[in-house]
Design a protein around this motif. Structure first.
Motif, PDB file in Angstrom:
ATOM      1  N   ALA A 100      -0.604  10.122   2.421  1.00 16.88           N
ATOM      2  CA  ALA A 100      -1.066  10.324   3.795  1.00 16.88           C
ATOM      3  C   ALA A 100       0.060  10.845   4.675  1.00 16.88           C
ATOM      4  O   ALA A 100      -0.136  11.722   5.535  1.00 16.88           O
ATOM      5  N   ILE A 101       1.262  10.320   4.460  1.00 14.94           N
ATOM      6  CA  ILE A 101       2.417  10.772   5.239  1.00 14.94           C
ATOM      7  C   ILE A 101       2.713  12.245   4.944  1.00 14.94           C
ATOM      8  O   ILE A 101       2.999  13.024   5.847  1.00 14.94           O
TER       9      ILE A 101
ATOM     10  N   GLN B  91       0.554  18.894   8.018  1.00 14.28           N
ATOM     11  CA  GLN B  91      -0.271  19.325   9.145  1.00 14.28           C
ATOM     12  C   GLN B  91       0.593  19.605  10.371  1.00 14.28           C
ATOM     13  O   GLN B  91       0.376  20.593  11.090  1.00 14.28           O
ATOM     14  N   GLU B  92       1.577  18.748  10.588  1.00 14.34           N
ATOM     15  CA  GLU B  92       2.476  18.944  11.719  1.00 14.34           C
ATOM     16  C   GLU B  92       3.255  20.257  11.570  1.00 14.34           C
ATOM     17  O   GLU B  92       3.444  21.002  12.537  1.00 14.34           O
TER      18      GLU B  92
ATOM     19  N   GLN C 248       0.836  -1.203   0.000  1.00 13.78           N
ATOM     20  CA  GLN C 248       0.000   0.000   0.000  1.00 13.78           C
ATOM     21  C   GLN C 248       0.870   1.251   0.000  1.00 13.78           C
ATOM     22  O   GLN C 248       1.843   1.344   0.739  1.00 13.78           O
ATOM     23  N   ASP C 249       0.514   2.185  -0.834  1.00 13.71           N
ATOM     24  CA  ASP C 249       1.276   3.442  -0.935  1.00 13.71           C
ATOM     25  C   ASP C 249       0.693   4.458   0.057  1.00 13.71           C
ATOM     26  O   ASP C 249      -0.400   4.982  -0.144  1.00 13.71           O
ATOM     27  N   ASN C 250       1.431   4.721   1.122  1.00 15.20           N
ATOM     28  CA  ASN C 250       0.981   5.669   2.148  1.00 15.20           C
ATOM     29  C   ASN C 250       1.675   7.029   2.023  1.00 15.20           C
ATOM     30  O   ASN C 250       1.580   7.859   2.934  1.00 15.20           O
TER      31      ASN C 250
END
Length: 208
Positions: free
Chosen positions: A14-15, A21-22, A9-11
């Motif tokens: 999302a990362i 956001q951080e 799965q390609d995350n």
């Protein structure tokens, strides 16, 4: 029979979103630290700063005016012209110059306050830019506190010069000039055809 199994799965998206956001959270935290450090610079602060400027200089203007007025009183009394037109004009001119000096101090107080506000806004904008670039709330907090403390130090005031020296010297010359002119006019009138000479009892006449 499936030998390869399911593809990983390609995350990455999302990362990336999480990291973004951080970073945004850190920038917001840094901005809050800057706003908190600079919260002291509110309208009441600038009003107090302006009043402090006036409180520093106006008493000295008042003191110098008192000295100048006393000297002018002495000079006019010594010459016997206190109630003369020339003497009264000098007192009126001195009072007018005193008002001008007070107004000048008021204008300078406004200028000094506007400059401080401009410096505060400029420094705050610089800190915002640095905070956005670094996304380091701790560094932003330290920098903001240091800048705010530096900008909020008591103002340094330069001493006033002798505000009325030129007026007093010029006033003495003006009065002396008027006295000389009056003496010349009296002398010319006394010896004019048809005039009565001092101590005499008739009209003067030209003898051929």
């Amino acid at each position: 029979m499936c030998l390869g199994g399911s593809p990983p799965q390609d995350n990455s998206a999302a990362i990336a979103r999480q990291q973004a956001q951080e970073r945004e959270d850190k920038i917001n935290a840094g901005k809050s630290s800057i706003d908190s450090a600079f919260s002291v610079f509110d309208p009441a602060y600038y009003q107090k700063y302006q009043q402090a400027y006036l409180d520093n200089y106006n008493p000295e203007v008042d003191r110098q005016f008192g000295v100048a007025k006393q000297k002018l009183s002495y000079d006019t009394a010594r010459r016997g012209v206190t109630d003369s037109t020339a003497g009264q004009k000098q007192f009126a001119d001195l009072t007018r110059q005193y008002g001008d000096q007070r107004q000048n101090i008021a204008s300078q107080a406004i200028d000094a306050t506007n400059k401080l506000q401009s410096d505060v806004d400029s420094q705050k904008s610089t800190l915002y830019a640095q905070n956005s670039a670094s996304a380091d709330p701790s560094l932003s907090s330290i920098s903001a506190l240091s800048s705010a403390n530096s900008l909020s130090k008591p103002a340094q005031y330069s001493p006033l010069g002798n505000l009325f020296a030129g007026f007093i010297n010029g006033g003495a010359n003006y009065i002396a000039g008027n006295q000389n002119n009056a003496a010349v006019n009296r002398y010319a009138s006394a010896f004019a055809p048809g005039s009565t000479l001092p101590g005499g009892s008739g009209s003067g006449r030209v003898v051929n």
